[in-house]
Design a protein around this motif. Structure first.
Motif, PDB file in Angstrom:
ATOM      1  N   ILE A   1    -110.934 -81.017  53.809  1.00 43.63           N
ATOM      2  CA  ILE A   1    -110.994 -82.343  54.424  1.00 43.63           C
ATOM      3  C   ILE A   1    -112.409 -82.729  54.815  1.00 43.63           C
ATOM      4  O   ILE A   1    -112.675 -83.904  55.100  1.00 43.63           O
ATOM      5  CB  ILE A   1    -110.070 -82.420  55.663  1.00 43.63           C
ATOM      6  N   ALA A   2    -113.352 -81.761  54.836  1.00 39.89           N
ATOM      7  CA  ALA A   2    -114.730 -82.070  55.209  1.00 39.89           C
ATOM      8  C   ALA A   2    -115.608 -82.378  54.005  1.00 39.89           C
ATOM      9  O   ALA A   2    -116.786 -82.698  54.168  1.00 39.89           O
ATOM     10  CB  ALA A   2    -115.340 -80.905  55.996  1.00 39.89           C
ATOM     11  N   LEU A   3    -115.044 -82.289  52.791  1.00 37.05           N
ATOM     12  CA  LEU A   3    -115.844 -82.521  51.597  1.00 37.05           C
ATOM     13  C   LEU A   3    -116.026 -84.011  51.326  1.00 37.05           C
ATOM     14  O   LEU A   3    -115.179 -84.834  51.692  1.00 37.05           O
ATOM     15  CB  LEU A   3    -115.176 -81.875  50.382  1.00 37.05           C
ATOM     16  N   ALA A   4    -117.132 -84.336  50.662  1.00 34.68           N
ATOM     17  CA  ALA A   4    -117.336 -85.698  50.192  1.00 34.68           C
ATOM     18  C   ALA A   4    -116.270 -86.026  49.151  1.00 34.68           C
ATOM     19  O   ALA A   4    -115.779 -85.136  48.440  1.00 34.68           O
ATOM     20  CB  ALA A   4    -118.728 -85.842  49.585  1.00 34.68           C
ATOM     21  N   PRO A   5    -115.885 -87.300  49.015  1.00 36.93           N
ATOM     22  CA  PRO A   5    -114.846 -87.681  48.047  1.00 36.93           C
ATOM     23  C   PRO A   5    -115.130 -87.194  46.629  1.00 36.93           C
ATOM     24  O   PRO A   5    -114.213 -86.803  45.904  1.00 36.93           O
ATOM     25  CB  PRO A   5    -114.837 -89.210  48.135  1.00 36.93           C
ATOM     26  N   GLU A   6    -116.417 -87.213  46.210  1.00 32.38           N
ATOM     27  CA  GLU A   6    -116.745 -86.778  44.855  1.00 32.38           C
ATOM     28  C   GLU A   6    -116.442 -85.305  44.673  1.00 32.38           C
ATOM     29  O   GLU A   6    -115.916 -84.882  43.633  1.00 32.38           O
ATOM     30  CB  GLU A   6    -118.212 -87.063  44.544  1.00 32.38           C
ATOM     31  N   GLN A   7    -116.766 -84.489  45.701  1.00 37.62           N
ATOM     32  CA  GLN A   7    -116.435 -83.065  45.615  1.00 37.62           C
ATOM     33  C   GLN A   7    -114.931 -82.869  45.625  1.00 37.62           C
ATOM     34  O   GLN A   7    -114.401 -82.012  44.894  1.00 37.62           O
ATOM     35  CB  GLN A   7    -117.081 -82.313  46.795  1.00 37.62           C
ATOM     36  N   GLN A   8    -114.211 -83.611  46.441  1.00 37.23           N
ATOM     37  CA  GLN A   8    -112.750 -83.496  46.470  1.00 37.23           C
ATOM     38  C   GLN A   8    -112.163 -83.798  45.098  1.00 37.23           C
ATOM     39  O   GLN A   8    -111.244 -83.119  44.628  1.00 37.23           O
ATOM     40  CB  GLN A   8    -112.177 -84.440  47.523  1.00 37.23           C
ATOM     41  N   LYS A   9    -112.708 -84.823  44.442  1.00 37.16           N
ATOM     42  CA  LYS A   9    -112.215 -85.206  43.112  1.00 37.16           C
ATOM     43  C   LYS A   9    -112.434 -84.085  42.111  1.00 37.16           C
ATOM     44  O   LYS A   9    -111.554 -83.802  41.271  1.00 37.16           O
ATOM     45  CB  LYS A   9    -112.914 -86.488  42.655  1.00 37.16           C
ATOM     46  N   ILE A  10    -113.598 -83.429  42.181  1.00 43.37           N
ATOM     47  CA  ILE A  10    -113.887 -82.316  41.271  1.00 43.37           C
ATOM     48  C   ILE A  10    -112.893 -81.179  41.493  1.00 43.37           C
ATOM     49  O   ILE A  10    -112.350 -80.598  40.540  1.00 43.37           O
ATOM     50  CB  ILE A  10    -115.334 -81.816  41.473  1.00 43.37           C
ATOM     51  N   ILE A  11    -112.627 -80.836  42.757  1.00 40.79           N
ATOM     52  CA  ILE A  11    -111.703 -79.748  43.076  1.00 40.79           C
ATOM     53  C   ILE A  11    -110.296 -80.080  42.610  1.00 40.79           C
ATOM     54  O   ILE A  11    -109.595 -79.239  42.029  1.00 40.79           O
ATOM     55  CB  ILE A  11    -111.714 -79.474  44.592  1.00 40.79           C
TER      56      ILE A  11
END
Length: 770
Positions: free
Chosen positions: A752-762
């Protein structure tokens, strides 16, 4: 709730969402002509002394281990009292260093501290001074360093005594009789350690953490090393004597682990990036040109935002073997894994060493923890890493004691100065195809190695590609050997060097040749995308002649705009690394062996030996850490069908979504090359379908996978086992998933602390889980 539950609740409900106040930005020790006249190395020690005597101290509810680390981090920047003069700063920056460089990420000799205490360290320093004083002309620089060490280690003792005083004050006002008893015992311990040798498990934990907190508060973002090894004698003695129960040991262990996560901030509004400047970005000890080439972000999006902000290089590694080769797993190994998992921490990063005689119970526990979606522990294979270290010249007994650096890099704890550099092979392939131009930035960034349309066959093309890699390796090697010791002139590591072999007897700082081993790793970065691209070029341009080189290059310049059928052909019809396909796996093996030879040939050249210190070890690895998004953002479209600026594969992993056979096929592919020379680091980041790991059968399935990885000869492996549905729900309802963790190449983060772009990659990686 019991103590451990209360501590965990405090972390997730209060500490993680309470803004941490910074301290030190306007502090200085340059307050008199007398101080300004001191050598820089002594002024650095005086700054350490000032910080440890004046930075805020704090006692938290329920804690049994004390010590607050000042807010310093890779993600945020640095706060530290000013000690360098203007002309010294200017000279440092000419060499690519600042007075606020992060110096070390490597474990100190913590066992030595526990064994002899600060007093024993001081005796060693005084003995070195005495020996030097017998010379006709004592070395003034050495004497200055030893003096700085004495000031620094005394400051750590003062730091501990400040907490002893705080605990006594708190005991006076505490109403709970049991807590009063605890506070008084903690005050007694803080008055003993780290000044004197530790005698109990509680003292050992506290002694370690005072030194560790001092390191991290003074810009030494060091790893933890092998705590189950150096704490176990104290644990064993206390358990056997009846001084401590196992339940008490678990409370102490949990209280110790929590200290590493107290700087975590989950509220993004509390991240103060104003503390992170362009100059501070050069934290890794390289010269400015090197860092600018490797790490700079010319584009708008910083893909590490929210990833490394809560990471402080605090790696723990457990298990493995002892110096005699016997199994090192002990009762404390299990307690530490259990308490770390119970607290759902992201810091420290948890790693476990396995070997052919590792106990079944260790496999069982790690499989149990991993299938819960923790992303850790990371699996290390002694059967590959130890022989790799020995082949590099490390004695067997020392190799058996290896640990890791701030993410996963292998080194010898308490004896190593470690650095690394990325060779971005996918970017090098792009430069070859564009004659040195960047597809993203449309500017010349590399030499021209010939017109790619004129290479008569794949072999000629491939040799030109190796020439571009050789040029990049040479560039980095020249920079590293030229600037290796320049940091000492502006940012010496006087406190850390006092706890590192062989700095005291040599009278040399770690940044000036003091360490027994100086290790440098060339990291093969973007391997899978590069291999897949080479395979596509070989098949479609040279073998099948389906597409001309001119048309392929034009498609890359156009980012496949209007050429989706071509892109789909590149994606779907060329074999991909990670599927146990001989042709592509052999190409990967060839590239890795050629890269190894290029690095070894360059390391053997006279200028490396002349400019580097004794004990200089050059090796190879394969990795991106958490920066796979960053590296992908630097690259344009590639011949594997990847679009411009899309992420590259993480570390030594197949390209995202293209490993379509099975986990076993992935392991067979990554172990096809001779990867022992890549012992320094090459983690396989594997995403598994969480539904396949449910129940006893699921746990046994994961346990078998770990065993297969070790038996087949893998080096390192990370396992993520979450579902895309859970991650997508966490994006919408973050309050439901405070402890949801994901592993990101070299560290873990709360999703939940990641930037949206990192969340999308994961999420995208998880959708392609095997």
């Amino acid at each position: 709730m019991n103590r451990i539950e209360r501590i965990k609740s405090r972390l997730f409900q209060k500490d993680y969402y309470t803004k941490i106040e910074w301290w030190g930005e306007n502090e200085t020790i340059l307050t008199s002509d007398e101080i300004r006249a001191e050598p820089l190395v002594v002024r650095k020690a005086l700054a350490i002394e000032h910080l440890l005597r004046h930075m805020p101290a704090e006692l938290k509810p329920d804690e049994l281990i004390v010590g607050k680390i000042n807010m310093l981090s890779v993600g945020y920047g640095r706060e530290f009292p000013q000690y360098a003069l203007p002309e010294e700063k200017e000279n440092g920056r000419k060499n690519g260093f600042t007075e606020k460089n992060v110096a070390a990420k490597h474990p100190a000799d913590y066992a030595k501290l526990l064994r002899i205490g600060v007093r024993g360290i001081k005796e060693e320093i005084y003995a070195a001074i005495e020996k030097e004083s017998q010379l006709d002309k004592p070395d003034e620089e050495k004497l200055n360093l030893w003096r700085a060490m004495l000031i620094s280690v005394d400051a750590v003792v003062d730091f501990a005594h400040r907490y002893a005083d705080l605990l006594l004050k708190e005991a006076k006002t505490e109403k709970d009789p049991q807590r009063v008893k605890e506070l008084l015992e903690m005050a007694r311990i803080c008055n003993r350690v780290p000044e004197y040798p530790a005698e109990t498990y509680h003292e050992a934990l506290q002694s370690f953490f005072f030194l560790f907190a001092a390191f991290h508060s003074c810009m030494e973002e060091v790893a933890v090393g092998r705590p189950d090894q150096y704490f176990y004698p104290y644990y064993k003695k206390d358990i056997e004597s009846g001084r401590m129960t196992k339940e008490q040991a678990e409370e102490l262990t949990a209280s110790w682990f929590v200290k590493f996560s107290e700087r975590v901030q989950l509220d993004k509004d509390h991240w103060e990036f104003k503390h992170f400047t362009a100059i501070d970005e050069n934290y890794d000890g390289g010269c400015l040109d090197d860092v600018a080439n490797v790490f700079s972000m010319e584009n708008d999006e910083d893909y590490n935002l929210g990833t490394s902000a809560n990471h402080w290089e605090q790696n723990v590694i457990l298990g493995g073997v002892k110096e005699d080769g016997s199994d090192a797993t002990n009762e404390l190994t299990y307690i530490m894994i259990e308490q770390w998992a119970r607290l759902e921490l992201i810091s420290p990063v948890m790693s476990v060493r396995f070997h052919k005689n590792s106990p079944e119970a260790l496999y069982d526990l790690c499989a149990t923890v991993l299938r819960r979606g923790s992303g850790e522990p990371t699996i290390y294979n002694d059967e590959q890493i130890i022989p790799g270290l020995v082949a590099s010249g490390i004695p067997l007994e020392e190799a058996r004691g290896y640990s890791n650096d701030g993410c996963w890099e292998v080194l010898i704890p308490g004896k190593t100065n470690y650095q690394y550099g990325h060779v971005q092979v996918l970017l090098q392939l792009e430069y070859l195809l564009t004659r040195g131009k960047s597809l993203v930035r449309n500017q010349v960034e590399a030499p021209d190695f010939g017109d790619p349309t004129q290479f008569k066959d794949f072999e000629e093309f491939y040799q030109a590609f190796l020439a571009s890699i050789r040029h990049e390796v040479d560039r980095i090697m020249v920079l590293r050997t030229t600037y290796w010791s320049k940091r000492y002139e502006i940012a010496p590591s006087v406190l850390f060097s006092a706890f590192l072999d062989d700095c005291i007897p040599r009278g040399l700082d770690i940044a000036n040749g003091g360490a027994k081993w100086n290790m440098y790793t060339f990291l093969l970065t973007g391997l899978s995308n590069c291999v897949d691209s080479l395979m596509a070029i070989k098949k479609f341009v040279y073998d099948d002649k389906t597409i001309s080189m001119e048309d392929l290059i034009q498609a890359l310049w156009n980012n496949f705009e209007g050429q989706e059928p071509l892109r789909q052909m590149l994606v779907n019809r060329a074999p991909k690394f990670g599927n146990d396909i001989a042709e592509v796996d052999e190409l990967a093996a060839r590239l890795m062996k050629d890269f190894e030879h290029i690095v070894n040939e360059r390391a053997a050249q006279p200028d490396v030996k002349e400019n580097a210190e004794s004990g200089f070890v050059v090796n190879v690895g394969c990795g991106t850490f958490e920066s796979y998004g960053n590296f992908g953002h630097r690259c344009g479209a590639s011949a594997d069908g990847r679009r411009s600026q899309e992420t590259v594969s993480a570390n030594y992993s197949p390209s995202v979504g293209l490993d379509v056979n099975s986990p076993t096929a992935v392991i067979k592919s990554i172990t096809c090359p001779d990867i022992m020379p890549y012992y320094s680091g090459g983690p396989l980041d594997m995403s598994l379908d969480a539904d396949l790991l449910i129940g006893e059968d699921g746990k046994n399935r994961l346990k078998s996978l770990i065993k297969s990885f070790v038996e087949l000869g893998g080096v390192m492996m990370n396992v993520n086992s979450t579902s895309p549905e859970m991650l997508e729900d966490a994006q919408v309802h973050p309050e439901k998933y405070p402890g949801l963790r994901v592993h990101l190449g070299g560290l873990s983060a709360y999703f939940i602390a990641l930037a949206p772009e990192q969340q999308k990659i994961i999420i995208n990686r998880t959708k392609h889980a095997l």
